[in-house]
Design an enzyme around this catalytic site. Structure first.
Site, PDB file in Angstrom:
ATOM      1  N   HIS A   1       4.756   0.261   0.059  1.00 12.18           N
ATOM      2  CA  HIS A   1       5.428  -0.656   0.975  1.00 12.18           C
ATOM      3  C   HIS A   1       5.003  -1.405   1.438  1.00 12.18           C
ATOM      4  CE1 HIS A   1       3.838   2.453   3.050  1.00 12.18           C
ATOM      5  NE2 HIS A   1       4.109   2.520   4.315  1.00 12.18           N
TER       6      HIS A   1
ATOM      7  N   ARG B   1       8.760  -9.078  16.127  1.00  8.10           N
ATOM      8  CA  ARG B   1       9.005  -7.202  15.120  1.00  8.10           C
ATOM      9  C   ARG B   1       7.756  -6.521  15.425  1.00  8.10           C
ATOM     10  NH1 ARG B   1       7.851  -4.502  10.034  1.00  8.10           N
ATOM     11  NH2 ARG B   1       9.244  -2.644   9.802  1.00  8.10           N
TER      12      ARG B   1
ATOM     13  N   ASP C   1       0.549   5.267   1.831  1.00  6.93           N
ATOM     14  CA  ASP C   1       0.150   5.851   3.145  1.00  6.93           C
ATOM     15  C   ASP C   1      -0.511   6.872   2.917  1.00  6.93           C
ATOM     16  OD1 ASP C   1       1.062   3.650   4.931  1.00  6.93           O
ATOM     17  OD2 ASP C   1       2.899   5.532   5.602  1.00  6.93           O
TER      18      ASP C   1
ATOM     19  N   HIS D   1       0.425  -0.837  -0.261  1.00  9.28           N
ATOM     20  CA  HIS D   1       0.227  -0.270  -0.009  1.00  9.28           C
ATOM     21  C   HIS D   1       1.212   1.063  -0.068  1.00  9.28           C
ATOM     22  CE1 HIS D   1       1.258  -0.397   4.158  1.00  9.28           C
ATOM     23  NE2 HIS D   1       1.441   0.756   4.165  1.00  9.28           N
TER      24      HIS D   1
HETATM   25  C1  LIG Z   1      -7.294  -1.571   4.637  1.00  5.36           C
HETATM   26  C2  LIG Z   1      -7.077  -0.323   5.050  1.00  5.36           C
HETATM   27  C3  LIG Z   1      -6.519   0.060   6.373  1.00  5.36           C
HETATM   28  C4  LIG Z   1      -6.193   1.287   6.703  1.00  5.36           C
HETATM   29  C5  LIG Z   1      -7.344   2.168   5.670  1.00  5.36           C
HETATM   30  C6  LIG Z   1      -7.852   0.915   4.778  1.00  5.36           C
HETATM   31  O1  LIG Z   1      -8.566   1.019   3.959  1.00  5.36           O
HETATM   32  C7  LIG Z   1      -6.823   1.715   3.384  1.00  5.36           C
HETATM   33  C8  LIG Z   1      -5.496   2.246   4.231  1.00  5.36           C
HETATM   34  C9  LIG Z   1      -4.791   1.216   5.052  1.00  5.36           C
HETATM   35  C10 LIG Z   1      -3.865   2.614   6.101  1.00  5.36           C
HETATM   36  C11 LIG Z   1      -2.397   2.139   5.625  1.00  5.36           C
HETATM   37  C12 LIG Z   1      -1.555   3.119   6.325  1.00  5.36           C
HETATM   38  C13 LIG Z   1      -2.368   3.205   7.630  1.00  5.36           C
HETATM   39  O2  LIG Z   1      -1.493   2.253   8.879  1.00  5.36           O
HETATM   40  C14 LIG Z   1      -4.017   3.279   7.504  1.00  5.36           C
HETATM   41  C15 LIG Z   1      -4.284   3.405   9.564  1.00  5.36           C
HETATM   42  C16 LIG Z   1      -4.303   4.688   7.310  1.00  5.36           C
HETATM   43  O3  LIG Z   1      -4.471   6.064   7.259  1.00  5.36           O
HETATM   44  O4  LIG Z   1      -4.904   4.048   5.848  1.00  5.36           O
HETATM   45  C17 LIG Z   1      -3.987   2.235   7.146  1.00  5.36           C
HETATM   46  C18 LIG Z   1      -5.929   2.395   7.949  1.00  5.36           C
HETATM   47  C19 LIG Z   1      -5.894   0.790   9.024  1.00  5.36           C
HETATM   48  O5  LIG Z   1      -5.653   0.324   9.092  1.00  5.36           O
HETATM   49  O6  LIG Z   1      -7.069   1.841   9.925  1.00  5.36           O
HETATM   50  O1  LIG Z   2       5.175  -2.476   9.677  1.00  5.63           O
HETATM   51  C1  LIG Z   2       5.484  -2.070   9.115  1.00  5.63           C
HETATM   52  O2  LIG Z   2       6.905  -2.206   9.622  1.00  5.63           O
HETATM   53  C2  LIG Z   2       4.859  -1.103   8.116  1.00  5.63           C
HETATM   54  C3  LIG Z   2       3.496  -1.319   8.941  1.00  5.63           C
HETATM   55  C4  LIG Z   2       2.685   0.406   7.157  1.00  5.63           C
HETATM   56  O3  LIG Z   2       3.268   0.165   6.445  1.00  5.63           O
HETATM   57  C5  LIG Z   2       1.638   0.987   8.450  1.00  5.63           C
HETATM   58  O4  LIG Z   2       0.728   0.780   9.358  1.00  5.63           O
HETATM   59  O5  LIG Z   2       0.987   1.426   7.100  1.00  5.63           O
HETATM   60 FE   LIG Z   3       2.373   1.638   5.618  1.00  4.16          FE
END
Ligand SMILES: C=C1C[C@]23C[C@@]1(O)CC[C@H]2[C@@]12CC[C@H](O)[C@@](C)(C(=O)O1)[C@H]2[C@@H]3C(=O)O
Ligand SMILES: O=C(O)CCC(=O)C(=O)O
Ligand SMILES: [Fe+2]
Length: 335
Positions: free
Chosen positions: A256, A267, A201, A199
């Site tokens: 990443h 981890r 961020d 994904h």
């Molecule tokens: C599948 C998902 C988890 C996420 C929200 C989403 O619908 C798509 C983006 C995901 C992500 C990736 C980066 C961060 O870890 C996170 C907190 C964010 O802002 O976008 C996660 C979301 C999550 O885990 O709630």
């Molecule tokens: O745990 C990690 O090292 C990466 C996790 C990550 O990319 C995320 O939480 O958005």
């Molecule tokens: Fe991430």
């Protein structure tokens, strides 16, 4: 909302030994700002050293994480489920994504932290203090990096990016991921196990720190995955989609993933995701738009983007929903 998916990285399997850029924050500012801009353009990730964050601040939050994840499953569940905030086990987000991990996802607002701490720790004050101190420290680091980004891009207003995450209404998030060690695993089966899927961020930038167990990988343009070596005393900065848009695609938001944990040790990673207020406008800054570099994205608010993120799957390319087609920007001028 349906987002485009299946980017090159989702299909690529190879890995490559390429070095992630390292930026020494104690060097001359103009040198550092140039290095950062280059890293943001080429990789969307870099490691910062000589960052000035005291070890004690990092290790206190790490200790709280170790204490929490070491609790019995039913006790941890009291802090869950993650909707999206709280304790999550294997479920990521709200749309069916899975990973081999457990985590705590918290809004960084001090009131939310204090409330959540009650279900996370028997001594909530300790967790609250550790989390707030860590958030303050990494927010300062993120602001400093964003000042350097503005300087390296020759933007006269050096606060143009940092004010977004410093705003009292900022929507920043703290995440602590725990990838348990997989015991007695068949060595032939560990190759493809994903801890946290591919994904980018969504936010402006992410400050990531992990213990000394490997797992994080970055996808390069050519579809190759490169490992990001763990370094518990340092931090990695990952560019998010919002900064990609603000720079009209000059910066890349690094895709990443974290591999499943095939090590004997578990981890743990801690991420600060720096985000603007929900009402903030995310639109390419005028200095990045010209006839040679037409506007790539239509303007949207962080709230809109967050909604799109939470309506999409982890690996979706959410930014595609906000892309302009060629000539769309010219049409907009006349409508
Ligand atoms: C599948 C998902 C988890 C996420 C929200 C989403 O619908 C798509 C983006 C995901 C992500 C990736 C980066 C961060 O870890 C996170 C907190 C964010 O802002 O976008 C996660 C979301 C999550 O885990 O709630
Ligand atoms: O745990 C990690 O090292 C990466 C996790 C990550 O990319 C995320 O939480 O958005
Ligand atoms: Fe991430």
């Amino acid at each position: 909302m349906v987002a485009a998916s299946s980017p090159a990285c989702m299909r690529a399997k190879k890995t490559k030994a390429v070095g992630i850029p390292v930026v020494d924050l104690s060097l001359d500012r103009s040198v550092v700002s140039e290095l950062i801009v280059k890293a943001c353009e080429e990789y969307g990730i870099f490691k910062v050293i000589n960052h000035g964050i005291p070890w004690e601040i990092t290790s206190r939050l790490e200790g709280e994480g170790v204490r929490f994840f070491g609790k019995p499953a039913d006790v941890k569940q009291r802090a869950g489920p993650a909707t999206p905030f709280g304790y999550g086990l294997k479920n990521i987000g709200l749309n069916g994504d899975k990973g081999e991990l457990e985590y705590l996802l918290l809004h960084t607002d001090p009131f939310s932290i204090a409330e959540r701490s009650k279900s996370i720790s028997n001594e909530p004050q300790n967790f609250t203090c550790a989390a707030n101190d860590y958030i303050e420290a990494v927010k300062e680091l993120a602001s400093e990096v964003l000042h350097l980004v503005a300087q390296g891009l020759w933007i006269p207003d050096k606060h143009v990016f940092s004010r977004q995450i410093r705003d009292v209404q900022n929507d920043s998030v703290l995440r602590i991921n725990h990838y348990p060690a997989v015991k007695n695993q068949d060595p032939s089966s560990k190759v493809d196990e994903i801890g946290f899927g591919e994904h980018s961020d969504p936010q402006i930038l992410t400050v990531l720190r992990s213990n000394d167990v490997a797992g994080l990988e970055i996808c390069m343009n050519d579809g190759l995955w490169i490992p990001v070596p763990p370094d518990p005393t340092q931090f990695y900065v990952i560019i998010g989609d919002a900064l990609r848009v603000l720079t009209n695609g000059k910066f890349v938001s690094a895709r990443h993933r974290a591999l499943g944990n095939s090590s004997r040790n578990s981890r743990m990673s801690m991420m600060y995701f720096g985000a603007p207020p929900l009402t903030a406008s995310i639109s390419p800054l005028p200095q990045f738009v010209s006839p040679q570099n037409p506007r790539l994205y239509r303007p949207f608010t962080w709230g809109e983007y967050k909604k799109a993120a939470y309506s999409s799957r982890l690996g979706d390319c959410r930014l595609d929903l906000f892309k302009l087609r060629p000539n769309d920007d010219k049409l907009a001028l006349f409508s």
